[in-house]
Motif scaffolding. Structure first.
Motif, mmCIF file in Angstrom:
data_model
loop_
_atom_site.group_PDB
_atom_site.id
_atom_site.type_symbol
_atom_site.label_atom_id
_atom_site.label_comp_id
_atom_site.label_asym_id
_atom_site.label_seq_id
_atom_site.Cartn_x
_atom_site.Cartn_y
_atom_site.Cartn_z
ATOM 1 N N LEU A 3 8.621 9.099 -2.247
ATOM 2 C CA LEU A 3 7.284 8.967 -2.836
ATOM 3 C C LEU A 3 6.195 9.373 -1.848
ATOM 4 O O LEU A 3 5.162 9.933 -2.243
ATOM 5 N N ASP A 4 6.413 9.090 -0.561
ATOM 6 C CA ASP A 4 5.451 9.532 0.465
ATOM 7 C C ASP A 4 5.356 11.055 0.489
ATOM 8 O O ASP A 4 4.256 11.628 0.624
ATOM 9 N N LYS A 60 -1.595 15.585 -2.912
ATOM 10 C CA LYS A 60 -2.998 15.507 -2.491
ATOM 11 C C LYS A 60 -3.576 16.860 -2.086
ATOM 12 O O LYS A 60 -4.767 16.971 -1.792
ATOM 13 N N VAL A 61 -2.735 17.902 -2.084
ATOM 14 C CA VAL A 61 -3.242 19.254 -1.807
ATOM 15 C C VAL A 61 -4.221 19.649 -2.907
ATOM 16 O O VAL A 61 -3.910 19.550 -4.091
ATOM 17 N N THR A 100 -6.909 5.556 -6.055
ATOM 18 C CA THR A 100 -7.483 4.977 -7.284
ATOM 19 C C THR A 100 -8.197 5.965 -8.196
ATOM 20 O O THR A 100 -8.448 5.646 -9.361
ATOM 21 N N GLU A 101 -8.513 7.172 -7.695
ATOM 22 C CA GLU A 101 -9.338 8.083 -8.491
ATOM 23 C C GLU A 101 -8.657 9.412 -8.802
ATOM 24 O O GLU A 101 -8.787 9.933 -9.909
ATOM 25 N N TYR A 102 -7.972 9.999 -7.857
ATOM 26 C CA TYR A 102 -7.394 11.333 -8.026
ATOM 27 C C TYR A 102 -6.095 11.228 -8.819
ATOM 28 O O TYR A 102 -5.113 10.659 -8.335
ATOM 29 N N LEU A 115 -1.060 8.227 -9.655
ATOM 30 C CA LEU A 115 0.180 7.859 -10.334
ATOM 31 C C LEU A 115 1.307 7.613 -9.335
ATOM 32 O O LEU A 115 2.065 6.652 -9.455
ATOM 33 N N ILE A 116 1.377 8.477 -8.325
ATOM 34 C CA ILE A 116 2.447 8.321 -7.326
ATOM 35 C C ILE A 116 2.235 7.044 -6.522
ATOM 36 O O ILE A 116 3.185 6.325 -6.196
ATOM 37 N N PHE A 117 0.967 6.743 -6.184
ATOM 38 C CA PHE A 117 0.677 5.522 -5.441
ATOM 39 C C PHE A 117 1.090 4.284 -6.238
ATOM 40 O O PHE A 117 1.645 3.335 -5.691
ATOM 41 N N ALA A 118 0.829 4.305 -7.549
ATOM 42 C CA ALA A 118 1.225 3.175 -8.405
ATOM 43 C C ALA A 118 2.746 3.008 -8.403
ATOM 44 O O ALA A 118 3.263 1.878 -8.360
#
Length: 509
Positions: free
Chosen positions: A93-94, A101-102, A131-133, A138-141
Motif C-alpha cells: 500500500l505504501d 501521488k504523482v 483526506t483530499e486527493y 482511497l489508498i490511505f483509507a
C-alpha cells in the motif's frame, strides 16, 4: 494490596507487600501464624523476631515486574506468518500511495490557497494526500483499515518477581516499623526446622527457600499440605486449625495418619490428584454422613471420624452444580476470566469509573465458577453470599454460614433462575414417561439417589398447583419461562427451583 496514590510512601507499601508474602508463605507451607513475630518474638511458638526477618529477606530482594508469556510455540509461528503477510500488505500500500501521488502538485496548490491552517507545507501536503486527493485518499483509507487488522501477539502479560538489581540490606524492623531498622540479619529458615543449605556457600535465594520447603529432611510442609487436602475432602483437617500447626493449634487425633499422609504425598511426587485419589478410595472417606445417635455422647464433633462430615459446598461449586444439572455448564478448561450475570447496581461500582462489568455471552456465560473475574471493589454478590473470602488476604479455610439470604438467592437470583429454567427443559425433554418419572429423573440428577417414598408426590402436587397458577396468570408464566406460550415450562421451572434449593443439593453428603 498496593497504594499508588501521590502521597503514599512507596517504600512503606513495598515493605507491606513483602510482609504479606512472608506471612503467607509461613501460613500456607508451614502452617504457622508468624504475623506477631514481625514486631517481637512469637508469644507461643519457637519463632524469634530475627527468624521472621530471615524469611523476610528472601522476598525483600525481589521486585515486582511483568513480561509477555507466549501461549505456545505453534501460536507464535502462526502469529509470525500473519505478521509477515500484514507487513507485506502495508508495504504494498505504501508503494501504491507513492505511485498515486504523482501529479498531485497542481490540485494541492489550489487547495492550499483555500485553507488557512497554520501548519508547515509538509504537514499540509500530507493532510491533502490523506483526506483530499482522491487517488491517494482511497489508498490511505485501505492502509488504515489494514493497520486495524494487525494480528494480535498470542501472549499474556504475566506478573512475577525478579531479583533486585541492587540488594537491600537485611535488618530487623524494631516493633515492625519500617522507619526504625535495627540489627542486621541474613536470609535463612527457622531454628526448629532442619537447616537451610544453599546452592552457593554463604548465599541463599528464593530457589534455596523453595528447595528447603520441599526437602525430605523438612517434615512440616508435606503434613501441612496434606492437611489442606484432607480439610477440603472432609470439611475439617486432621489438624482442625488448618492455619496453625503451632503450640496453640489443635492437635490431631490421628497423628500417625497425618505422618503417613505427608510421607505418601512425597512418594506420590507431590501429585494432588494422586493424593486425592488415595483419600477418596479409603473406607473412612466413603462412610455415610448420616448422623449417628450412638456418637452423641462419645464424639459429638466427629473428631474420631466414625462417620463422614456433611457441609455446604463452596459458592463457586454451588453455581457449578446448578449449571451442571441444568445442562448449561461449559466444560472448557483454562482461558481468561469471565463475567457471569451480576446485578446492575453492583456491576456499576468501580474505582474512578475505570472498569465496566460486561456480562459474558455464549459459552463464557456458563464457565465454571473458578473462572469468574473477582473484582475486589465489588465482588460477585453470589460468591460473597456463600462465604467466599474477600481476597484481600490469604485464607486457608473458609467460614460456612447458613442464612435466609442464601435461600432467597437460590430461589430468585438471575443465575439460579436461568439454571432452573434450563433444568426444567431438561426434565421436559424426557418425552417418554409420566410427570412422576420426570420428577424422579430430576431428583436423581440433583441428589444422586432414587427418590424416597412421598418425595415425588410432594413435587407432583407443586407441579399441579403451578400449572393452575400460570394458566390463570399467563403474563407471569411468560416472565418466568421467557416464552409467551410457556405455561408448562413455567410450571416445571417452579418445580426445578425448589429441587435446586434442597438442602441435600447444596450440601456435600
Amino acid at each position: 494490596l498496593t497504594n499508588t496514590e501521590g502521597g503514599a510512601d512507596k517504600e512503606e507499601f513495598r515493605t507491606e507487600a513483602v510482609f504479606d508474602r512472608t506471612e503467607t508463605t509461613a501460613k500456607i507451607w508451614l502452617g504457622l501464624t508468624m504475623n506477631c513475630a514481625r514486631c517481637h518474638n512469637h508469644k507461643y511458638d519457637s519463632v524469634s523476631q530475627s527468624e521472621y526477618y530471615q524469611l523476610f529477606d528472601f522476598f525483600n530482594n525481589g521486585d515486582e515486574t511483568s513480561f509477555m508469556q507466549p501461549h505456545s510455540d505453534q501460536a507464535i509461528e502462526e502469529y509470525e506468518k500473519k505478521l509477515k503477510l500484514h507487513q507485506a500488505n502495508l508495504e504494498a500500500l505504501d508503494r501504491e500511495f507513492a505511485a498515486a501521488k504523482v501529479g498531485h502538485e497542481e490540485p494541492f496548490a489550489q487547495w492550499v490557497q483555500k485553507v488557512s491552517e497554520e501548519k508547515t507545507e509538509a504537514a499540509l501536503r500530507q493532510k491533502f494526500l490523506e483526506t483530499e486527493y482522491p487517488p491517494t485518499k482511497l489508498i490511505f483509507a485501505k492502509k488504515e483499515k489494514e493497520k486495524k487488522q494487525a494480528p494480535k501477539e498470542p501472549a499474556d502479560q504475566i506478573a512475577t518477581i525478579t531479583q533486585a538489581a541492587k540488594p537491600r540490606e537485611p535488618r530487623v524492623f524494631e516493633r515492625g516499623v519500617v522507619l526504625t531498622p535495627g540489627d542486621k540479619v541474613s536470609a535463612g529458615g527457622l531454628a526448629v526446622l532442619p537447616p537451610m543449605i544453599g546452592r552457593e556457600k554463604g548465599k541463599l535465594d528464593r530457589l534455596d527457600l523453595a528447595t528447603w520447603l520441599m526437602d525430605e529432611s523438612n517434615p512440616l510442609p508435606p503434613r501441612v499440605l496434606a492437611n489442606h487436602v484432607w480439610a477440603k475432602l472432609f470439611g475439617e483437617g486432621l489438624v482442625r486449625t488448618v492455619n496453625d500447626f503451632g503450640v496453640r493449634g489443635e492437635k490431631p487425633v490421628y497423628p500417625e495418619l497425618l505422618d503417613w499422609l505427608g510421607g505418601e504425598y512425597r512418594r506420590l511426587k507431590w501429585s494432588r490428584k494422586a493424593l486425592i485419589k488415595t483419600i477418596v478410595n479409603s473406607a473412612t472417606y466413603r462412610q455415610s454422613s448420616i448422623h449417628r445417635n450412638d456418637l452423641i455422647e462419645i464424639d459429638p464433633n466427629n473428631h474420631l471420624l466414625a462417620r463422614q462430615n456433611r457441609f455446604r459446598v463452596e459458592g463457586e461449586i454451588l453455581r457449578d452444580l446448578c449449571l451442571s444439572v441444568s445442562g448449561l455448564l461449559t466444560q472448557k478448561v483454562g482461558g481468561p476470566s469471565v463475567f457471569p450475570p451480576m446485578p446492575p447496581e453492583v456491576a456499576a461500582l468501580s474505582y474512578a469509573n475505570n472498569f465496566t462489568w460486561r456480562n459474558s455471552t455464549g459459552p463464557d456465560r456458563y464457565r465454571r465458577g473458578m473462572y469468574t473475574y473477582f473484582k475486589r471493589t465489588a465482588p460477585d454478590p453470589n460468591l460473597m453470599t456463600f462465604d467466599c473470602p474477600d481476597s484481600n488476604t490469604s485464607t486457608v479455610k473458609r467460614q460456612t454460614s447458613n442464612t435466609p439470604i442464601q435461600a432467597l438467592t437460590l430461589l430468585n437470583n438471575e443465575v439460579f433462575a436461568e439454571g432452573a429454567q434450563a433444568f426444567a427443559k431438561r426434565m421436559l425433554a424426557r418425552d417418554s414417561g409420566s410427570d412422576q418419572e420426570r420428577i424422579a429423573f430430576g431428583l436423581q440428577l440433583c441428589v444422586g439417589r432414587p427418590p424416597r417414598e412421598g418425595e415425588i408426590d410432594k413435587f407432583h402436587v407443586l407441579l399441579g398447583e403451578s400449572r393452575k397458577w400460570y394458566q390463570a396468570n399467563p403474563a407471569d408464566a411468560a416472565k418466568l419461562a421467557g416464552n409467551k406460550e410457556a405455561v408448562e415450562l413455567a410450571a416445571w421451572t417452579a418445580v426445578g427451583r425448589i429441587i435446586l434449593n434442597l438442602d441435600e443439593f447444596i450440601t456435600r453428603e
